[in-house]
Scaffold this active site. Structure first.
Site, PDB file in Angstrom:
ATOM      1  N   GLU A  83       0.838  -1.198   0.000  1.00 34.93           N
ATOM      2  CA  GLU A  83       0.000   0.000   0.000  1.00 34.93           C
ATOM      3  C   GLU A  83       0.873   1.248   0.000  1.00 34.93           C
ATOM      4  OE1 GLU A  83      -3.963  -0.944   2.245  1.00 34.93           O
ATOM      5  OE2 GLU A  83      -2.265  -1.466   3.524  1.00 34.93           O
TER       6      GLU A  83
ATOM      7  N   ARG B 217       0.537   5.485   5.793  1.00 34.86           N
ATOM      8  CA  ARG B 217       1.420   6.514   5.231  1.00 34.86           C
ATOM      9  C   ARG B 217       2.448   6.943   6.259  1.00 34.86           C
ATOM     10  NH1 ARG B 217      -1.827  10.088   1.004  1.00 34.86           N
ATOM     11  NH2 ARG B 217      -3.168   8.446   0.269  1.00 34.86           N
TER      12      ARG B 217
END
Length: 88
Positions: free
Chosen positions: A30, A36
């Site tokens: 991802e 993130r």
């Protein structure tokens, strides 16, 4: 049943490949997804799963299955389309 490689540390990837047959693992990362950010301890993105997989003692045939072969086997229509489009 299939599992993906969205496991965000080396010990988890090691366990995944010890417990689950390589024929039942699909590559996943991802890179612009759920996890993130940069790990301040390593300087790498948290969600860069490929760097962990590259550290595992897998042969070339198993890596080929993990990165591409298994997905082509499972998603045969996608594989056929890719073959028609790119001649692979």
């Amino acid at each position: 049943m299939f599992f993906d490689t969205c496991v965000y540390h080396l010990p988890g990837q090691e366990l995944l490949t010890k417990v689950i047959p390589i024929d039942n693992i699909l590559f996943a990362s991802e890179m612009i997804g759920a996890v993130r950010g940069i790990d301040p301890e390593t300087g790498y993105p948290y969600d860069d799963t490929k760097r962990y997989l590259e550290q595992l003692p897998l042969g070339q045939a198993d890596k080929a299955k993990l990165y591409e072969g298994n997905a082509r086997r499972i998603y045969s229509r996608l594989s056929a389309q890719l073959t028609r489009q790119f001649g692979e």
